[in-house]
Design an enzyme around this catalytic site. Structure first.
Site, PDB file in Angstrom:
ATOM      1  N   CYS A  71       0.840  -1.212   0.000  1.00  0.00           N
ATOM      2  CA  CYS A  71       0.000   0.000   0.000  1.00  0.00           C
ATOM      3  C   CYS A  71       0.870   1.255   0.000  1.00  0.00           C
ATOM      4  O   CYS A  71       1.552   1.546   0.991  1.00  0.00           O
ATOM      5  CB  CYS A  71      -0.923  -0.039   1.220  1.00  0.00           C
ATOM      6  SG  CYS A  71      -1.759   1.513   1.572  1.00  0.00           S
ATOM      7  N   CYS A 104       0.110   3.840   2.734  1.00  0.00           N
ATOM      8  CA  CYS A 104       0.551   3.350   4.042  1.00  0.00           C
ATOM      9  C   CYS A 104       2.013   3.723   4.281  1.00  0.00           C
ATOM     10  O   CYS A 104       2.411   4.035   5.409  1.00  0.00           O
ATOM     11  CB  CYS A 104       0.392   1.831   4.140  1.00  0.00           C
ATOM     12  SG  CYS A 104      -1.298   1.227   3.946  1.00  0.00           S
TER      13      CYS A 104
END
Length: 315
Positions: free
Chosen positions: A75, A78
């Protein structure tokens, strides 16, 4: 992002079932800590937690508020948000705990927190959960959210502190080996919010070593962030719905799906495009899929399945 934390907590999600499934036997439980005291046992302010041990975090939240970061290796957002959370939580010197949850390995927690996309950030205070925000938001907004968490925790009487000392007094962790120079340059650029600089550094690293897997994956992640910079999710999805044959519009929705953790949806959309396009357009879609494979990771079974389907479509 929630503006009224108590309202979020009133009807959020129920962790009691998850906690009960994984609770330790009563004989093995530690005595409950007194008011304002932190539990013993060397709990750090930043911990990796799983479905199996989250019950301990629920108990810890009765002493010190816990911020939950639901993330994944592949991600891109993230990678921006988690270091910010780690830095800010560490600065509170034990008044907050950050519990990091790998979404790919802990489906029960993903379901319990109703995480529709990642990163998803929540809090647990006194055993009760609260949704905070999703996506990577500016550091100043993250800091404001953490202050709200602490303020509400104080109202609930959750004012403990872990025995970690003041900032800067924690025991030194083992030093990680330095990054290769071009990797460091890319990470420094990301810290400044300079996506173009990070792309340039990763591209130069790949020219220097075409087999540099970390640079290839890093470049794919930053390119994804760059394509979504300033984009409205509603506008992207509306444009794709209005123009189902527009390859660029469909690929932008796939970008959005990958950034939000909907990997299967992104793969399916692009594989359908591969089947329905030819020539340069098909090559463009194929390259986007390869970028997604790097972002998600070669060892992910979803990548293996999509690779097999892509090979069937191309050959």
């Amino acid at each position: 992002m929630t503006d009224r934390l108590p309202a979020s907590m009133a009807g959020a999600v129920d962790l009691s079932g998850l906690a009960a499934r994984h609770a330790r036997p009563a004989a093995a439980q530690q005595p409950a800590p007194g008011d304002g005291d932190a539990p013993q046992g060397g709990v750090g302010v930043i911990v990796d937690v799983t479905d199996a041990d989250f019950a301990q975090i629920v108990e810890l939240s009765r002493t010190v508020p816990v911020v939950v970061d639901i993330w994944a290796e592949w991600c891109g957002p993230c990678r921006q948000l988690t270091p910010v959370l780690e830095r800010l939580v560490t600065g509170y010197a034990g008044r907050l705990v950050l519990a990091k949850v790998d979404a790919d390995r802990n489906p029960q927690l993903v379901q319990a927190f109703q995480a529709q996309s990642i990163p998803t950030v929540a809090a647990v205070i006194g055993g009760r959960p609260a949704a905070l925000f999703t996506g990577a938001i500016p550091e100043a907004q993250v800091a404001d959210v953490l202050e709200q968490v602490l303020a509400f925790a104080a109202q609930e009487g959750v004012t403990g502190r872990l025995p970690v000392g003041e900032p800067g007094e924690q025991a030194a962790e083992p030093t990680e080996p330095p990054l290769p120079p071009l990797h460091q340059e890319a990470h420094d650029a990301l810290d400044r919010g300079d996506l173009a600089g990070a792309i340039d550094a990763f591209e130069r690293a790949i020219v220097a070593n075409p087999r540099d897997g970390e640079a290839i994956a890093g470049l794919a992640n930053v390119r994804l962030l760059d394509r979504l910079q300033g984009a409205s999710a509603d506008e992207i999805r509306r444009a794709a719905a209005d123009a189902p044959s527009d390859v660029d519009a469909q690929m932008r929705v796939a970008d959005l799906d990958v950034s939000g953790g909907h990997v299967e949806d992104a793969f399916a959309r692009l594989l359908e495009l591969v089947a329905s396009t030819t020539g340069d357009e098909r090559q463009q879609v194929r390259l986007r899929l390869l970028d997604f494979f790097e972002i998600v990771g070669a060892d992910d079974p979803r990548v293996a399945a999509a690779r097999r389907r892509l090979t069937t479509l191309l050959y």
